[in-house]
Design a protein around this motif. Structure first.
Motif, PDB file in Angstrom:
ATOM      1  N   TRP A 100     -34.436 -59.274 -35.463  1.00  0.00           N
ATOM      2  CA  TRP A 100     -35.226 -60.489 -35.659  1.00  0.00           C
ATOM      3  C   TRP A 100     -34.296 -61.685 -35.871  1.00  0.00           C
ATOM      4  O   TRP A 100     -33.328 -61.602 -36.614  1.00  0.00           O
ATOM      5  CB  TRP A 100     -36.144 -60.357 -36.884  1.00  0.00           C
ATOM      6  N   ARG A 102     -34.089 -64.354 -37.809  1.00  0.00           N
ATOM      7  CA  ARG A 102     -34.727 -64.859 -39.016  1.00  0.00           C
ATOM      8  C   ARG A 102     -34.012 -66.104 -39.518  1.00  0.00           C
ATOM      9  O   ARG A 102     -32.793 -66.181 -39.518  1.00  0.00           O
ATOM     10  CB  ARG A 102     -34.732 -63.764 -40.068  1.00  0.00           C
ATOM     11  N   SER A 108     -40.226 -66.896 -39.489  1.00  0.00           N
ATOM     12  CA  SER A 108     -39.394 -65.725 -39.202  1.00  0.00           C
ATOM     13  C   SER A 108     -38.708 -65.174 -40.452  1.00  0.00           C
ATOM     14  O   SER A 108     -38.233 -64.047 -40.447  1.00  0.00           O
ATOM     15  CB  SER A 108     -38.347 -66.075 -38.143  1.00  0.00           C
TER      16      SER A 108
END
Length: 140
Positions: A100, A102, A108
């Motif tokens: 991910w 983030r 996120s």
């Protein structure tokens, strides 16, 4: 609670919780016991012979820093992610969370879920946002 192979995934009693769930589904009676004392000691009698049509179909757990779905003895084990924003190159970031992108103060950064139980369709639906799978569905 337990691993995909059916072994305890907790420091104490994960396998006993799975056993009591399975005993409930099988409408059993008996005694659940371990060799521990204190807060983690277990010695309890149970009787699920008169629980009607009720069954345990799903177990949902969070805060594991990854997602996983598997079945043990007819019970779906649903493991959900949590927010652990340390960066892709941080040594404690799980492989799952490294995928991910983030970022602080953005969606996120989070791993969140909405859970919907649809009794008409006999479905448990999980809708994820942020660092979470967007949609997963299970038969109940």
């Amino acid at each position: 609670m337990i691993s995909q192979s059916g072994r305890s995934a907790l420091n104490f009693n994960g396998d006993l919780v799975q056993k009591i769930f399975t005993s409930f589904n099988n409408k059993d009676s008996g005694q659940l016991k371990n060799e521990l004392s204190g807060d983690f000691g277990v010695n309890v009698r149970y009787n699920f012979t008169d629980t009607g049509i009720s069954t345990i179909s799903n177990y949902i757990c969070g805060h594991m820093h990854y997602e996983k779905y598997y079945e043990v003895n007819g019970i779906n084990h649903i493991i959900l992610n949590c927010s652990a924003l340390m960066g892709k190159k941080h040594g404690l970031t799980t492989d799952y969370n490294k995928k991910w992108d983030r970022r602080y103060n953005e969606i996120s950064e989070l791993a969140g879920y909405f859970i919907n139980i649809n009794p008409d369709k006999m479905l448990l639906q999980i809708f994820g946002y942020g660092a979470a799978t967007r949609f997963v569905s299970f038969e109940i």
